[in-house]
Design a protein around this motif. Structure first.
Motif, PDB file in Angstrom:
ATOM      1  N   GLY A  43       0.785  -1.215   0.000  1.00 45.78           N
ATOM      2  CA  GLY A  43       0.000   0.000   0.000  1.00 45.78           C
ATOM      3  C   GLY A  43       0.819   1.269   0.000  1.00 45.78           C
ATOM      4  N   ARG A  44       2.163   1.171   0.005  1.00 42.49           N
ATOM      5  CA  ARG A  44       2.979   2.367   0.112  1.00 42.49           C
ATOM      6  C   ARG A  44       3.119   3.096  -1.222  1.00 42.49           C
ATOM      7  NH1 ARG A  44       7.252  -0.707   3.235  1.00 42.49           N
ATOM      8  NH2 ARG A  44       6.621  -0.538   5.414  1.00 42.49           N
ATOM      9  N   ILE A  45       3.055   4.416  -1.141  1.00 43.37           N
ATOM     10  CA  ILE A  45       3.398   5.277  -2.271  1.00 43.37           C
ATOM     11  C   ILE A  45       4.567   6.131  -1.806  1.00 43.37           C
ATOM     12  CG2 ILE A  45       2.642   7.043  -3.890  1.00 43.37           C
ATOM     13  CD1 ILE A  45      -0.223   6.112  -3.436  1.00 43.37           C
ATOM     14  N   THR A  46       5.711   5.961  -2.436  1.00 41.07           N
ATOM     15  CA  THR A  46       6.914   6.704  -2.074  1.00 41.07           C
ATOM     16  C   THR A  46       7.358   7.545  -3.261  1.00 41.07           C
ATOM     17  OG1 THR A  46       8.464   4.991  -2.811  1.00 41.07           O
ATOM     18  CG2 THR A  46       7.605   4.806  -0.552  1.00 41.07           C
ATOM     19  N   ARG A  47       8.354   8.379  -3.022  1.00 38.84           N
ATOM     20  CA  ARG A  47       8.848   9.217  -4.127  1.00 38.84           C
ATOM     21  C   ARG A  47      10.307   9.547  -3.934  1.00 38.84           C
ATOM     22  NH1 ARG A  47      10.787  13.147  -0.744  1.00 38.84           N
ATOM     23  NH2 ARG A  47       9.204  14.345   0.358  1.00 38.84           N
ATOM     24  N   PHE A  48      10.956   9.850  -5.043  1.00 37.97           N
ATOM     25  CA  PHE A  48      12.300  10.415  -5.044  1.00 37.97           C
ATOM     26  C   PHE A  48      12.177  11.749  -5.750  1.00 37.97           C
ATOM     27  CE2 PHE A  48      16.538  10.668  -7.307  1.00 37.97           C
ATOM     28  CZ  PHE A  48      17.258  11.034  -6.179  1.00 37.97           C
ATOM     29  N   ALA A  49      12.688  12.822  -5.123  1.00 39.76           N
ATOM     30  CA  ALA A  49      12.435  14.175  -5.640  1.00 39.76           C
ATOM     31  C   ALA A  49      13.737  14.953  -5.763  1.00 39.76           C
ATOM     32  CB  ALA A  49      11.445  14.898  -4.734  1.00 39.76           C
ATOM     33  N   PRO A  50      14.531  14.684  -6.791  1.00 39.29           N
ATOM     34  CA  PRO A  50      15.804  15.388  -6.953  1.00 39.29           C
ATOM     35  C   PRO A  50      15.623  16.763  -7.597  1.00 39.29           C
ATOM     36  CG  PRO A  50      15.519  13.836  -8.739  1.00 39.29           C
ATOM     37  CD  PRO A  50      14.331  13.659  -7.830  1.00 39.29           C
ATOM     38  N   SER A  51      16.604  17.623  -7.383  1.00 39.87           N
ATOM     39  CA  SER A  51      16.664  18.915  -8.067  1.00 39.87           C
ATOM     40  C   SER A  51      17.685  18.810  -9.199  1.00 39.87           C
ATOM     41  CB  SER A  51      17.083  20.021  -7.098  1.00 39.87           C
ATOM     42  OG  SER A  51      16.140  20.167  -6.059  1.00 39.87           O
ATOM     43  N   PRO A  52      17.344  19.238 -10.406  1.00 42.86           N
ATOM     44  CA  PRO A  52      18.285  19.127 -11.535  1.00 42.86           C
ATOM     45  C   PRO A  52      19.310  20.257 -11.541  1.00 42.86           C
ATOM     46  CG  PRO A  52      16.206  20.033 -12.293  1.00 42.86           C
ATOM     47  CD  PRO A  52      16.013  19.720 -10.837  1.00 42.86           C
ATOM     48  N   THR A  53      20.114  20.306 -10.489  1.00 41.00           N
ATOM     49  CA  THR A  53      21.131  21.351 -10.354  1.00 41.00           C
ATOM     50  C   THR A  53      22.542  20.777 -10.357  1.00 41.00           C
ATOM     51  OG1 THR A  53      20.938  21.237  -7.930  1.00 41.00           O
ATOM     52  CG2 THR A  53      19.566  22.864  -9.061  1.00 41.00           C
ATOM     53  N   ARG A 106      11.165   0.662  -0.391  1.00 43.34           N
ATOM     54  CA  ARG A 106      10.097   0.850   0.585  1.00 43.34           C
ATOM     55  C   ARG A 106       8.724   0.830  -0.070  1.00 43.34           C
ATOM     56  NH1 ARG A 106      10.635  -0.018   5.733  1.00 43.34           N
ATOM     57  NH2 ARG A 106       9.043   1.537   6.177  1.00 43.34           N
ATOM     58  N   ALA A 107       8.640   1.179  -1.344  1.00 42.29           N
ATOM     59  CA  ALA A 107       7.353   1.127  -2.037  1.00 42.29           C
ATOM     60  C   ALA A 107       6.863  -0.311  -2.169  1.00 42.29           C
ATOM     61  CB  ALA A 107       7.470   1.767  -3.416  1.00 42.29           C
ATOM     62  N   GLY A 108       7.792  -1.258  -2.257  1.00 40.44           N
ATOM     63  CA  GLY A 108       7.404  -2.658  -2.386  1.00 40.44           C
ATOM     64  C   GLY A 108       6.538  -2.867  -3.614  1.00 40.44           C
ATOM     65  N   ALA A 109       5.378  -3.430  -3.401  1.00 35.44           N
ATOM     66  CA  ALA A 109       4.448  -3.671  -4.511  1.00 35.44           C
ATOM     67  C   ALA A 109       3.535  -2.477  -4.741  1.00 35.44           C
ATOM     68  CB  ALA A 109       3.609  -4.913  -4.216  1.00 35.44           C
ATOM     69  N   GLY A 110       3.816  -1.354  -4.048  1.00 34.05           N
ATOM     70  CA  GLY A 110       3.005  -0.161  -4.218  1.00 34.05           C
ATOM     71  C   GLY A 110       3.471   0.643  -5.409  1.00 34.05           C
ATOM     72  N   GLN A 111       3.770   1.915  -5.198  1.00 30.38           N
ATOM     73  CA  GLN A 111       4.138   2.781  -6.316  1.00 30.38           C
ATOM     74  C   GLN A 111       5.297   3.693  -5.920  1.00 30.38           C
ATOM     75  OE1 GLN A 111       1.149   5.656  -7.800  1.00 30.38           O
ATOM     76  NE2 GLN A 111       1.458   4.733  -9.819  1.00 30.38           N
ATOM     77  N   PHE A 112       6.291   3.736  -6.791  1.00 30.93           N
ATOM     78  CA  PHE A 112       7.434   4.622  -6.635  1.00 30.93           C
ATOM     79  C   PHE A 112       7.285   5.739  -7.655  1.00 30.93           C
ATOM     80  CE2 PHE A 112      11.659   5.636  -8.499  1.00 30.93           C
ATOM     81  CZ  PHE A 112      12.232   6.281  -7.415  1.00 30.93           C
TER      82      PHE A 112
END
Length: 282
Positions: free
Chosen positions: A5-15, A32-38
């Protein structure tokens, strides 16, 4: 929340180019998202430093590492109306004020003889409150907008959050006295951006339905600000997973200027994605 059930994210800055620390953060979020959504989000509010070639390299490096995500990605540079709406709501709650102080002004105020030793918080030196009494009606175009932390804490007392990571206890209460001393009135809208990291990350995490925020342990104190903003804006509170930082041989955290540890350099030297995972202990 179970992995499915996890929804995770990676949020880099293009600098700048992604380095080993970024790779670790992205891989942890996907794990950590597992079978959820990255999800991938591009944090490009600082248009003066963001570059298209860095953004293209982000996509290329992450795909090389074996990561996938839904397209199109969210871009902060397109989210100004959402940030303005959040600021308007905070102003309506009476927890926002305009600030004309420069960094030099803040340093000078904190170095006055009657002041105690300056305290460093998530935004650097904790703001001494010079402009706190200014009403929003006096705001000028060049002013920053700050959170009146004392007024904000009075509106949402007894806050706590769930820390799912390995470095801290599972339930973390927010201590108002500690926050007033060590966090202070952080900037929520900068002169040249119309927002700030603290505001945009909270608004965007809610818009994307992020259920678990994964980030480095250096942002543990910043998470207190975000939880407070979520409560003020009546947004869902995700759980938090604060992971270790990847450091160099001298113990310093990696920075984008450290090109020797850039993912692109490792790739050029013949490393494989599995080599990167092994370097990171994954």
């Amino acid at each position: 929340m179970p992995p499915e059930g996890r929804i995770t994210r990676f949020a880099p800055s293009p600098t700048g180019p992604l380095h080993l620390g970024h790779a670790y953060a992205a891989l942890i979020a996907a794990q950590r998202a597992g079978a959820g959504q990255f999800l991938l989000r591009i944090e490009d509010i600082d248009q003066s430093r963001c570059r298209a070639d860095y953004e293209a390299q982000i996509y290329d490096d992450l795909r090389w590492l074996g990561l996938t995500w839904p397209m199109p990605v969210m871009r902060q540079s397109t989210r100004a109306p959402a940030y303005r709406a959040a600021l308007a709501r905070l102003a309506g709650l009476g927890v926002l004020y305009p600030c004309a102080c420069s960094r030099a002004d803040i340093r000078a105020a904190l170095s006055a003889p009657q002041e105690s030793a300056p305290v460093h918080g998530p935004d650097g030196l904790v703001y001494p409150g010079t402009c706190r009494a200014r009403p929003m009606a006096q705001a000028q175009p060049d002013d920053a907008l700050r959170l009146n932390l004392r007024a904000a804490l009075a509106r949402v007392p007894a806050l706590s959050f769930h820390e799912a990571g390995p470095l801290h206890a599972p339930l973390q209460p927010l201590n108002p006295d500690w926050m007033l001393e060590h966090v202070g009135d952080v900037v929520l809208s900068r002169r040249d951006m119309g927002t700030s990291y603290h505001l945009s990350v909270v608004v965007d995490d809610a818009a994307q339905g992020i259920s678990e925020v994964t980030r480095g342990d250096d942002l543990f104190e910043a998470s207190f600000i975000h939880i407070l903003l979520q409560a003020l804006l009546e947004l869902p509170q995700p759980s938090y997973y604060h992971h270790k930082l990847i450091r160099d041989s001298e113990g310093k955290r990696l920075a984008k200027r450290d090109d020797a540890r850039a993912i692109a350099q490792f790739r050029s030297d013949g490393a494989t994605p599995q080599d990167i995972r092994l370097m990171l202990g994954l």
